[in-house]
Design an enzyme around this catalytic site. Sequence first.
Site, PDB file in Angstrom:
ATOM      1  N   SER A 158       5.266   0.693  -2.282  1.00  0.00           N
ATOM      2  CA  SER A 158       4.517   0.558  -1.026  1.00  0.00           C
ATOM      3  C   SER A 158       4.972  -0.706  -0.308  1.00  0.00           C
ATOM      4  O   SER A 158       5.430  -1.653  -0.947  1.00  0.00           O
ATOM      5  CB  SER A 158       3.024   0.425  -1.317  1.00  0.00           C
ATOM      6  N   ASP A 159       4.859  -0.715   1.015  1.00  0.00           N
ATOM      7  CA  ASP A 159       4.947  -2.005   1.677  1.00  0.00           C
ATOM      8  C   ASP A 159       3.746  -2.810   1.180  1.00  0.00           C
ATOM      9  O   ASP A 159       2.762  -2.244   0.670  1.00  0.00           O
ATOM     10  CB  ASP A 159       4.934  -1.873   3.207  1.00  0.00           C
ATOM     11  N   TRP A 160       3.834  -4.102   1.316  1.00  0.00           N
ATOM     12  CA  TRP A 160       2.829  -4.983   0.698  1.00  0.00           C
ATOM     13  C   TRP A 160       1.452  -4.769   1.360  1.00  0.00           C
ATOM     14  O   TRP A 160       1.221  -5.208   2.480  1.00  0.00           O
ATOM     15  CB  TRP A 160       3.281  -6.434   0.791  1.00  0.00           C
ATOM     16  N   GLY A 161       0.604  -4.044   0.650  1.00  0.00           N
ATOM     17  CA  GLY A 161      -0.731  -3.786   1.187  1.00  0.00           C
ATOM     18  C   GLY A 161      -0.820  -2.496   1.978  1.00  0.00           C
ATOM     19  O   GLY A 161      -1.762  -2.288   2.736  1.00  0.00           O
TER      20      GLY A 161
END
Length: 779
Positions: free
Chosen positions: A232-235
């Site tokens: 995932s992208d961060w968050g």
Amino acid sequence: MSGTLDVETLVGRLTLEEKASLCLGGDFWHTAAVERLGIPRIMMTDGPHGLRREPDDADDLALHRSLPATCFPTASALASSWDRDLVRTVGEALGREARSQGVAILLGPGVNIKRSPLCGRNFEYFSEDPMLSGELGGALVLGIQGQGVGASVKHYAVNNQETDRIRVSAEVDERALREIYLASFERVVTQARPWTVMCAYNRVNGTYASQNHWLLTEVLRNEWGFDGLVVSDWGAVVDRVAALAAGLDLEMPPNRGVSDALVTAAIRSGELDESVLDTAVARLLTVVDRAVSAAGADGDATADPETHHALARSVARDCAVLLKNDGGVLPLRPVPGETVAVIGEFARTPRFQGAGSSQVNPTRLDIALDELRALVPEGVTVTFAAGFGLDDDRRPPAPSPDGPAVPDEAAGQALLAEAVEVASRADHVVVFLGLPPSAESEGFDRRHLDLPPEQLALLRAVAEAHPRPVVVLANGSVVRVSGWERLAGALLETWLSGQAAGGAVADLLLGVASPSGRLAETIPLHLEDTPGFLTFPGEAGQVRYGEGLYVGYRGYDACRREVSYPFGHGLTYTTFGYDDLAVEVTGSHATGDLAVRLECTVTNTGDRAGREVVQAYVGDVAASVGRPVRELKAFTKVALDPGVSARVTFRLGSRDFSHWSVTAQDWVLEAGEFTLAVGASSRDLRLSTVVDLPAPAHRAPLEAESTLEEWLADPDGAAALREVFRDDRGAPAGLLADEELVALIGSFPMDRIASLFGTDLDRTALDALVRRVRAARAG
Ligand code: BGC
């Protein structure tokens, strides 16, 4: 890479909780470890134009405290090189640095399309064109991974703006998705086989990319054959269970164990099948295994900062785009006794990279002013005036770039007066302009394309003192040049060219090297001309990609819109001629072996060595769907000495002539004529020809809901209708006898005609007709 971890056995031995924990980061930059079974953690680090490896004691996003690393040109600059080998070499250097710092995965490259020049993160992306983005993104991946370090291609997908980037739904039609926004990822995934893909924050047509099964599994894995890890992208994860089911393997960063609990609960309740988790864990372990094996393969890797700095300088030289050079003002040829005036704060305080997660702490920093001083012949004086300060931050758009100069502070006036004075005493004048660091960044979009007003005021004043100075630009995304570029004798766009940009600019200005970059994005005349202008960046959580696939030059060309500089444009210190276009078609689309060979001769017709980027564009002369006037399908960069020629060959296949058919749900090549054009930019096509390609007709299924027009356009459909609507002698009767009526109700679906118009065809007869046509086609 041979495995040190027995992935299959490990998956069987891990507890449910351990498996859930592996699908969530161990900390901000590491995967989780399971010591009991000897599963190590691996480190991921931002990039992609240099390493942003945070110190081990960092407990948060230590944006400005990363370990020193070589800062190479950012993607918008790299793309302007149009040079796969060069980009691959940068990837190799990045891979070496990653290895030397114990980094297993470099989080990049970003291959999102530059839908609008306003996107704050455009400096991290390659191009408005998917082929160029995919080719160069792929080259970077190959370079990085060749060093045993994984790449993470991001942000998948349709992350083309920063405004509301975490939630916004990008509403894109299927053809634009396939032909533009997914195409750059498809090329990288299928050709360079990245270890990981990073999913985007945003939603795509309503569904978060992180939980979009169609994107993450059907397209990425089933169609493109991706066998790596989706991170995932961060968050970016909203619903962890839905994300796992959709194909998102690793959530970053850890969210205090919340996701583990959700996943284990979902499996225990039967909501999620454990095999889904097992698959994700196996993918993660495979990547960990690859990384660990690569790290152990040849001991401690080292990277020499000096060698990489020299590389950064030569790469930066190849990225700059010479937009104009009236009367050959460049290269400068100062002789002893002459003075070169260098004006603009950027010559002393370089703008060399963008802000946000990709920000690198450079090992060194070249200052253009110092480099010029070091490089001019003895006896030449280099003077300097700052001209403007860099504390202006985000300003509202200039009222009119052609309007009066309006620096409002006394300090600004003093800087300007000093610059005019310095320029008036010089034989050669170079003005360094660009965007201040705060104007473009990850996290927000720009609102206009203009340079700060005080810079334009400076240019106007300097140009009065010394007509037609050389202008050097530093900006990550396109700035507007219309309205002021006529004041410049030469215009050199250097983008954000990394820590050695200063040296590279000196080399180019003084002719130690020739510029060879080409625009990877159009420079429009006005912001209002940009294809996405009316809908960027959307509102109320949605952004409609109303221009469809007409992004960048595809849009400007379709609307025949004038631009300042077209896609592919760039000058050198020499000239090139194009001759002898030849085309040879072998194989066929029907047999799956269509090969179109396109050749031409390129000659250096000037008196200096130089490099030309030869570009090949394809256009479909007549199509059943809307198609761009031309699309880039091949390119190469050739180095030629004066008077020397080279034969350039391109090979095109079926896909290069196809469009994504919504009805066929596949790539379709429509038989007919295609233009093939070769040249120095999308609007400087020197040679062209037409080929006629046969292909089996693609026939959409005929249904009761298909229109009368569609039935009549189809040979089987038309024959079936003629059977129904005919008189005793076989002549058209009823509905078909009245051409005016056919034209009037042609867009009505047949089932509506059957029920509304009381024709000879009732619903039962229509259904029989549909079955007959199906049988005819099948047989
Ligand atoms: C960015 C990514 C980056 C990640 C980790 C995110 O906000 O969108 O590109 O890799 O942070 O820093």
